[in-house]
Design a protein around this motif. Sequence first.
Motif, short mmCIF file in Angstrom:
data_model
loop_
_atom_site.label_atom_id
_atom_site.label_comp_id
_atom_site.label_asym_id
_atom_site.label_seq_id
_atom_site.Cartn_x
_atom_site.Cartn_y
_atom_site.Cartn_z
N THR A 63 1.25 -0.97 0.04
CA THR A 63 0.08 0.08 0.10
C THR A 63 0.56 1.25 0.31
O THR A 63 2.29 1.30 0.37
N ALA A 220 -8.48 -5.67 -7.97
CA ALA A 220 -9.05 -4.17 -6.93
C ALA A 220 -9.27 -5.69 -6.03
O ALA A 220 -8.68 -5.40 -5.03
N ALA A 223 -5.56 -5.81 -3.77
CA ALA A 223 -5.65 -4.40 -3.32
C ALA A 223 -6.55 -3.81 -2.00
O ALA A 223 -6.26 -3.23 -1.84
N THR A 225 -9.54 -3.23 -2.41
CA THR A 225 -10.65 -1.88 -2.66
C THR A 225 -11.94 -3.35 -2.72
O THR A 225 -13.42 -2.46 -2.64
N ILE A 226 -12.18 -4.58 -3.16
CA ILE A 226 -13.05 -5.14 -2.98
C ILE A 226 -12.87 -6.42 -2.14
O ILE A 226 -11.68 -7.24 -2.47
N VAL A 246 -14.91 -1.38 -12.08
CA VAL A 246 -13.52 -0.92 -11.17
C VAL A 246 -13.48 -0.37 -11.81
O VAL A 246 -12.96 1.11 -10.12
N GLY A 249 -15.27 2.55 -8.87
CA GLY A 249 -14.46 2.63 -7.82
C GLY A 249 -15.95 1.65 -6.74
O GLY A 249 -16.47 1.00 -7.51
N LYS A 250 -15.31 1.77 -5.83
CA LYS A 250 -15.81 0.83 -3.76
C LYS A 250 -17.13 0.63 -4.52
O LYS A 250 -17.33 -0.38 -3.66
#
Length: 306
Positions: A63, A220, A223, A225-226, A246, A249-250
Amino acid sequence: MNNLQASPAIAAALAGEVGDGVAFMSAAQQRRCYDEHDHRHQQGHLLNITINEELRAFIDPLTAIEQAALGRSLRAEGCRDALVLWGEVLIDGHNRYEICRRHDIPFKTVQNSSFESLDDVMLWMIDNHLARRSVSDFQRGVLALRKKEIVTARMAQKAGEPDKAGEQPASEDAKEAKAADPGPPWNTREDVAKAARVSSNTISQIERIQKAAAPQLVEAVRAGTISINAAANVASLPAEEQIAAVAGGKKQLQEAARQVREQKAAARPPKEEPPGEITALRAQVAALREKVDALTAENAELRAQL
């Protein structure tokens, strides 16, 4: 004193880089130039370090916060642990290598020559990463599934190899004996889940992501994000819809996952009502439980009066 020559070893090391000019340098100049030469060598400018992208994929991306923290540590304390190479291939220390190259931080390397093949390297890296707490559930699942692939392929190859004594293929009896042998604990989804320290359902979801998810959706998940569960649902959508989710966004990813779940729920056949006899029996059981509860309470009151 400053005009004295440095050691012949230093002069020899510099000759290939600065040519005959080394003869006109003072000892201090040679030492300084040698230090710079050695620094560049340690930086990998003269080392031929190769990055294997398949091996690199085993590593969770840092990150922004982790990247900044590692960068501060390396700039303040230097790269204390040597990077591990197999020949010219980097097999441990990818994040440190990238930051050291970017900020010109010296580093050392060490060779691990115990591997016979790239599969050996992969298994070593997988075991190392599975043992680390910082690795995400998704990445642990991916690593465990990759290990299963390698181990299964090796078992299949070994089963088809001729025996060492007569250079002949294994007999039918031997093949049957091998088939009966359960082999290493990588044969079932439960085995893989145990190695990855996740549930069997999570492994199933990761397999669905690997088979159907667009690369953008996989990134995603990596990372964070999901979630794995949501990504497995979104992976059932056409690739262009996955990519659009994607890009949104989230929140859009979560909405896409919710819609897929609702569609699946609507497609399920309604539960059949139990026959009338079963319903009546369940009612009788409930009534009996109520009587038992009442008698238990009455018994407790009588005991209190004694």
